[in-house]
Design a protein around this motif. Structure first.
Motif, PDB file in Angstrom:
ATOM      1  N   SER A  85      -1.611   4.415  -2.406  1.00 38.83           N
ATOM      2  CA  SER A  85      -1.158   4.431  -1.016  1.00 38.83           C
ATOM      3  C   SER A  85      -1.250   5.830  -0.421  1.00 38.83           C
ATOM      4  O   SER A  85      -1.715   5.998   0.715  1.00 38.83           O
ATOM      5  CB  SER A  85       0.279   3.899  -0.934  1.00 38.83           C
ATOM      6  OG  SER A  85       0.331   2.566  -1.406  1.00 38.83           O
ATOM      7  N   ILE A  89      -3.695   7.293   2.713  1.00 40.73           N
ATOM      8  CA  ILE A  89      -3.223   8.097   3.841  1.00 40.73           C
ATOM      9  C   ILE A  89      -4.031   9.391   3.939  1.00 40.73           C
ATOM     10  O   ILE A  89      -4.467   9.779   5.026  1.00 40.73           O
ATOM     11  CB  ILE A  89      -1.714   8.402   3.704  1.00 40.73           C
ATOM     12  CG1 ILE A  89      -0.893   7.120   3.880  1.00 40.73           C
ATOM     13  CG2 ILE A  89      -1.274   9.465   4.701  1.00 40.73           C
ATOM     14  CD1 ILE A  89       0.573   7.246   3.489  1.00 40.73           C
ATOM     15  N   ILE A 150       3.062  -3.330   4.198  1.00 37.66           N
ATOM     16  CA  ILE A 150       2.624  -2.050   3.612  1.00 37.66           C
ATOM     17  C   ILE A 150       1.260  -1.652   4.170  1.00 37.66           C
ATOM     18  O   ILE A 150       1.070  -0.514   4.602  1.00 37.66           O
ATOM     19  CB  ILE A 150       2.601  -2.139   2.075  1.00 37.66           C
ATOM     20  CG1 ILE A 150       4.040  -2.200   1.549  1.00 37.66           C
ATOM     21  CG2 ILE A 150       1.844  -0.957   1.467  1.00 37.66           C
ATOM     22  CD1 ILE A 150       4.154  -2.595   0.102  1.00 37.66           C
ATOM     23  N   ALA A 153       1.530  -0.517   7.682  1.00 35.59           N
ATOM     24  CA  ALA A 153       2.086   0.835   7.770  1.00 35.59           C
ATOM     25  C   ALA A 153       1.029   1.877   7.404  1.00 35.59           C
ATOM     26  O   ALA A 153       0.893   2.903   8.084  1.00 35.59           O
ATOM     27  CB  ALA A 153       3.304   0.968   6.853  1.00 35.59           C
ATOM     28  N   LEU A 154       0.276   1.626   6.354  1.00 34.30           N
ATOM     29  CA  LEU A 154      -0.752   2.589   5.926  1.00 34.30           C
ATOM     30  C   LEU A 154      -1.861   2.712   6.966  1.00 34.30           C
ATOM     31  O   LEU A 154      -2.312   3.818   7.276  1.00 34.30           O
ATOM     32  CB  LEU A 154      -1.327   2.193   4.563  1.00 34.30           C
ATOM     33  CG  LEU A 154      -0.361   2.239   3.381  1.00 34.30           C
ATOM     34  CD1 LEU A 154      -1.032   1.718   2.122  1.00 34.30           C
ATOM     35  CD2 LEU A 154       0.187   3.641   3.164  1.00 34.30           C
ATOM     36  N   PHE A 178       6.276   7.091   3.976  1.00 32.90           N
ATOM     37  CA  PHE A 178       5.881   6.012   3.074  1.00 32.90           C
ATOM     38  C   PHE A 178       6.711   6.047   1.793  1.00 32.90           C
ATOM     39  O   PHE A 178       7.173   5.007   1.317  1.00 32.90           O
ATOM     40  CB  PHE A 178       4.386   6.082   2.729  1.00 32.90           C
ATOM     41  CG  PHE A 178       4.032   5.116   1.646  1.00 32.90           C
ATOM     42  CD1 PHE A 178       3.923   3.756   1.921  1.00 32.90           C
ATOM     43  CD2 PHE A 178       3.873   5.537   0.341  1.00 32.90           C
ATOM     44  CE1 PHE A 178       3.654   2.846   0.912  1.00 32.90           C
ATOM     45  CE2 PHE A 178       3.604   4.634  -0.675  1.00 32.90           C
ATOM     46  CZ  PHE A 178       3.491   3.281  -0.385  1.00 32.90           C
TER      47      PHE A 178
END
Length: 190
Positions: A85, A89, A150, A153-154, A178
């Motif tokens: 993750s 980003i 998730i 959001a990423l 995060f």
């Protein structure tokens, strides 16, 4: 021959889109760089937008391979989930990915959450969540819904980073946010 022609066009377009952006890239220039004609571009990709889709698909495949390697090298499933993750980003800081995938892609192709590549990202995240639940590392949550949250959001963080005045500062803030969100999934430190 077909694969070679497609590869030449994708290579030329990728270089042009990364350095000049989609809007400023001339089909005549990039086909000339590939040693091909506009007819070849139209035949293989339909138009410039189709070529952008192919370039993004290639970059996405490379991103996926990099992320898969990170997961495979992790000591635990949790570490792999977190490291993957964070790496996603951070990819929004890479000039080529930033420009093509997170700036020009959405402007030309629309909402990235509807791109085919996002479905594979969601499924990969869902598998990780399911494995973490089975290992009793995270709370028993609805894995498909959590995977979508998730990835949303990423993706949202990456789009923000790509267009931020200070992408490095935005990236660090996104990583911190995060990590705070992800920690809420954990049952206990293992």
């Amino acid at each position: 021959m077909i694969l070679e022609t497609r590869a030449k066009l994708i290579k030329a377009a990728r270089e042009s889109f990364a350095t000049q952006g989609f809007a400023q890239s001339s089909m005549d220039v990039l086909t000339a760089q590939a040693g091909l004609t506009r007819g070849a571009l139209y035949h293989h990709f339909g138009d410039k937008k189709g070529l952008l889709e192919a370039v993004i698909a290639q970059i996405d495949a490379e991103m996926t391979a990099r992320l898969t390697a990170i997961v495979d090298e992790a000591k635990t499933t949790w570490d792999g989930f977190i490291d993957e993750s964070i790496a996603y980003i951070k990819m929004a800081l890479e000039p080529e990915i930033q420009r093509i995938v997170f700036l020009d892609g959405p402007a030309v192709l629309g909402d990235p959450s509807r791109w085919p590549s996002q479905n594979s990202c969601i499924m990969s995240t869902q598998r990780s969540i399911e494995k973490l639940i089975a290992e009793k590392t995270v709370r028993p949550v609805d894995a498909p819904a959590t995977a979508r949250l998730i990835m949303g959001a990423l993706l949202g963080a990456s789009l923000w980073i790509a267009s931020a005045e200070d992408p490095h500062e935005a990236s660090q803030k996104a990583i911190d946010g995060f990590l705070a969100l992800a920690s809420g999934l954990r049952l206990a430190a293992v």
